[in-house]
Motif scaffolding. Structure first.
Motif, mmCIF file in Angstrom:
data_model
loop_
_atom_site.group_PDB
_atom_site.id
_atom_site.type_symbol
_atom_site.label_atom_id
_atom_site.label_comp_id
_atom_site.label_asym_id
_atom_site.label_seq_id
_atom_site.Cartn_x
_atom_site.Cartn_y
_atom_site.Cartn_z
ATOM 1 N N ARG A 1 0.819 -1.214 0.000
ATOM 2 C CA ARG A 1 0.000 0.000 0.000
ATOM 3 C C ARG A 1 0.853 1.264 0.000
ATOM 4 N NH1 ARG A 1 -3.387 -1.917 3.247
ATOM 5 N NH2 ARG A 1 -4.821 -2.603 1.623
ATOM 6 N N ASP A 2 1.968 1.227 0.688
ATOM 7 C CA ASP A 2 2.854 2.390 0.728
ATOM 8 C C ASP A 2 4.279 1.957 0.410
ATOM 9 O OD1 ASP A 2 3.408 5.062 1.005
ATOM 10 O OD2 ASP A 2 3.589 5.010 3.175
ATOM 11 N N ARG B 1 0.434 0.191 -8.093
ATOM 12 C CA ARG B 1 1.277 1.280 -7.589
ATOM 13 C C ARG B 1 2.704 0.798 -7.362
ATOM 14 N NH1 ARG B 1 -1.478 2.234 -3.458
ATOM 15 N NH2 ARG B 1 -2.690 4.044 -4.114
ATOM 16 N N ASN C 1 -2.510 7.890 -8.596
ATOM 17 C CA ASN C 1 -3.192 8.953 -7.857
ATOM 18 C C ASN C 1 -3.605 10.084 -8.787
ATOM 19 O OD1 ASN C 1 -2.831 7.594 -5.431
ATOM 20 N ND2 ASN C 1 -0.851 8.555 -5.053
ATOM 21 N N ARG C 2 -4.906 10.382 -8.799
ATOM 22 C CA ARG C 2 -5.465 11.464 -9.621
ATOM 23 C C ARG C 2 -5.032 11.315 -11.068
ATOM 24 N NH1 ARG C 2 -3.822 13.619 -4.925
ATOM 25 N NH2 ARG C 2 -1.854 14.366 -5.796
ATOM 26 N N ARG C 3 -5.290 10.147 -11.618
ATOM 27 C CA ARG C 3 -4.899 9.843 -13.002
ATOM 28 C C ARG C 3 -6.110 9.416 -13.819
ATOM 29 N NH1 ARG C 3 0.329 11.394 -14.000
ATOM 30 N NH2 ARG C 3 0.605 9.732 -15.549
ATOM 31 N N TRP D 1 -10.362 3.895 -10.845
ATOM 32 C CA TRP D 1 -9.638 2.639 -10.980
ATOM 33 C C TRP D 1 -10.580 1.438 -11.065
ATOM 34 C CZ3 TRP D 1 -5.044 0.838 -12.291
ATOM 35 C CH2 TRP D 1 -4.705 -0.470 -11.952
#
Length: 519
Positions: free
Chosen positions: A201-202, A296, A303-305, A383
């Protein structure tokens, strides 16, 4: 071949042993270094004991030969530090009723753990306890090493896929396992799905930060061979002891490298990673939301795509990937099971999706030097809508590929609106009613196809050209009279009048359905 790592107890672990606790141990210096490994216990009273050490020893002494000589006490500690001893344990008694300040200060300066035992304690009991544990631990490590190596080698020699190898490793490690390239992009994962998702996730942040150290259970092993590194395998949050974790990581690295060597250069890890992700998106086996961390971690901006799904029939994935790089576009490219190559572009929200898709298709045609039809779905801003977009692009690519000879007049980028009736029929091809309709309408022609194999292709071209007899004759290289005879034979077998629009349309739809089913 890598050997099993040396095993050890830490100074902290030794101090918690029951026999040691009986001596009432107290750490008087170097408390911040208690996690040092103890590889052996050595009883020594000689002032120059350091020359007899090889590193990692816990030295036990009563200090009899050091009493009354502060300089000797200081040099004793310094010699242990130079020899990289793990710790020094001083038994209080007749020589030292309390910890000497000179030794304590010297140990603190050197970062050497110094422990005093307040109650008389037979050193032989401590050495016996620690040595037996070290030997047992060493045997267990060697046994585990061979067990893991045997299991992984068996999978490799049986031709198991890489995912099966990684699953086996994750089972032994009881934590997520991640394979990355040198840029930290995730190439493959294994382990419990929810735990893997938590790690991914990160990923970009936690993969680079210093907190991902082996002390936190993050254990890395390099992947490569012949002096060249190409990736890493990471045990993420291993909860066992560090020695076992290091052993498992080394065995895993050996297996991954060996599997790659034996598998050959058919696909790179990046290609396999993209193929797995896009396949899961298309099939819907895994919900799109659960695939977001994988996307990711694979390096796809999310993100914001806006996401533009594309599909190319008979496209070379390597060439398509090269075109993406030439145009500076972010995306994933993978050949799917049916031979179609899927491309998922990731664009900034303010970029013109249609224009960039057209630019991509035009550049691809330039690279191939021939016709290259790119099918596209409308851009998706959520998504969760990406799987549907990919399926739409693949459907359009298939429908466009069904175009008969002489009718390849599609635009550079083909969309759902461009495949018309052919696209609709492909969507309905598996419907039993449509299948029955096609068989019923074409029965007279299909049953006799063996006796005159030219009839079906002639009918297909004639209907696709809008019943243009001149063009049909030219495309099949026959005279007009010869074409007329074949059309008459087709009408007789099907009991239809092809000059009647409704009957011709019915036959055309049946033929489209038949061709779609055959594909």
């Amino acid at each position: 071949m890598t050997t099993a790592p040396d095993t050890a107890l830490s100074v902290r672990q030794v101090l918690t042993l029951e026999r040691v606790l009986a001596g009432e141990p107290e750490v008087v210096a170097g408390a911040g270094h208690l996690d040092r490994p103890v590889r052996w216990v050595h009883v020594a009273e000689a002032a120059d004991v350091g020359v007899m050490l090889s590193g990692g020893e816990m030295v036990l002494t009563t200090g009899v030969l050091l009493a009354g000589d502060p300089d000797a006490q200081t040099e004793y500690i310094r010699s242990l530090h130079r020899a990289e001893a793990a710790a020094v344990v001083l038994g209080l008694g007749r020589a030292f009723p309390a910890a000497p300040d000179v030794m304590r200060r010297a140990a603190e300066r050197c970062g050497l753990p110094m422990v005093v035992l307040h109650r008389p304690f037979p050193f032989a009991e401590l050495t016996e306890e620690v040595q037996s544990r070290l030997v047992s631990s060493k045997f267990a490590a060697v046994s585990l090493s061979e067990s893991v190596r045997t299991a992984l080698t068996g999978l490799i020699t049986s031709g198991a896929p890489m995912q099966r190898i990684l699953d086996e490793i994750a089972g032994h490690a009881a934590c997520p396992v991640v394979v990355t390239n040198l840029a930290h992009r995730v190439l493959a994962t294994a382990g419990e799905r929810s735990a893997v998702d938590d790690v991914l996730r990160d990923w970009e942040r936690i993969a680079r930060q210093a907190g991902g150290s082996e002390g936190d259970g993050w254990i890395r092993a390099e992947l490569g061979g012949r002096g060249e590194r190409w990736g890493r395998i990471v045990l993420c949050g291993h909860r066992g002891d560090a020695v076992t974790g290091r052993l498992l990581a080394d065995r895993a690295a050996e297996a991954v490298v060996l599997h790659r060597m034996l598998a050959g250069p058919a696909h790179t890890w990046e290609e396999e990673s993209a193929q797995s992700l896009l396949t899961d998106l298309v099939t819907g086996v895994v919900p799109a939301r659960q695939l977001l961390p994988r996307a990711r971690a694979a390096g796809l901006p999310v993100n914001r795509r806006s996401f533009v799904p594309l599909a190319v029939r008979d496209g070379d994935p390597a060439r398509l990937d090269r075109v993406l790089r030439l145009l500076g576009l972010s995306g994933l490219v993978a050949e799917l099971a049916d031979g179609t190559t899927a491309v998922l572009l990731s664009l900034a929200r303010d970029q013109d999706a249609e224009a960039l898709a057209a630019h991509f298709a035009a550049r691809l045609r330039h690279e191939t030097g021939g016709p290259a039809t790119v099918a596209a779905a409308a851009a998706r801003h959520d998504w969760d809508d990406v799987p549907g977009g990919l399926r739409e692009a693949l459907h359009v690519a298939e429908a466009a590929a069904d175009t008969p000879v002489g009718q390849e007049d599609h635009p550079v980028v083909v969309r759902l609106r461009d495949v018309h009736l052919r696209g609709l029929v492909r969507l309905l091809r598996d419907d039993p009613h449509v299948q029955s309709f096609a068989e019923r309408e074409l029965d007279g022609l299909l049953c006799g196809a063996e006796s005159d194999p030219e009839l079906l292709p002639v009918l297909r071209t004639y209907l696709a050209t809008g019943r243009n007899k001149s063009r049909t004759a030219r495309l099949h290289h026959v005279s007009r009279p010869a074409l007329y005879r074949r059309l008459e034979a087709i009408e007789a077998r099907l009991a239809v009048d092809l000059d009647d629009f409704e009957q011709a349309a019915s036959v055309h739809i049946a033929l489209l359905a038949h061709d779609a089913q055959q594909r």
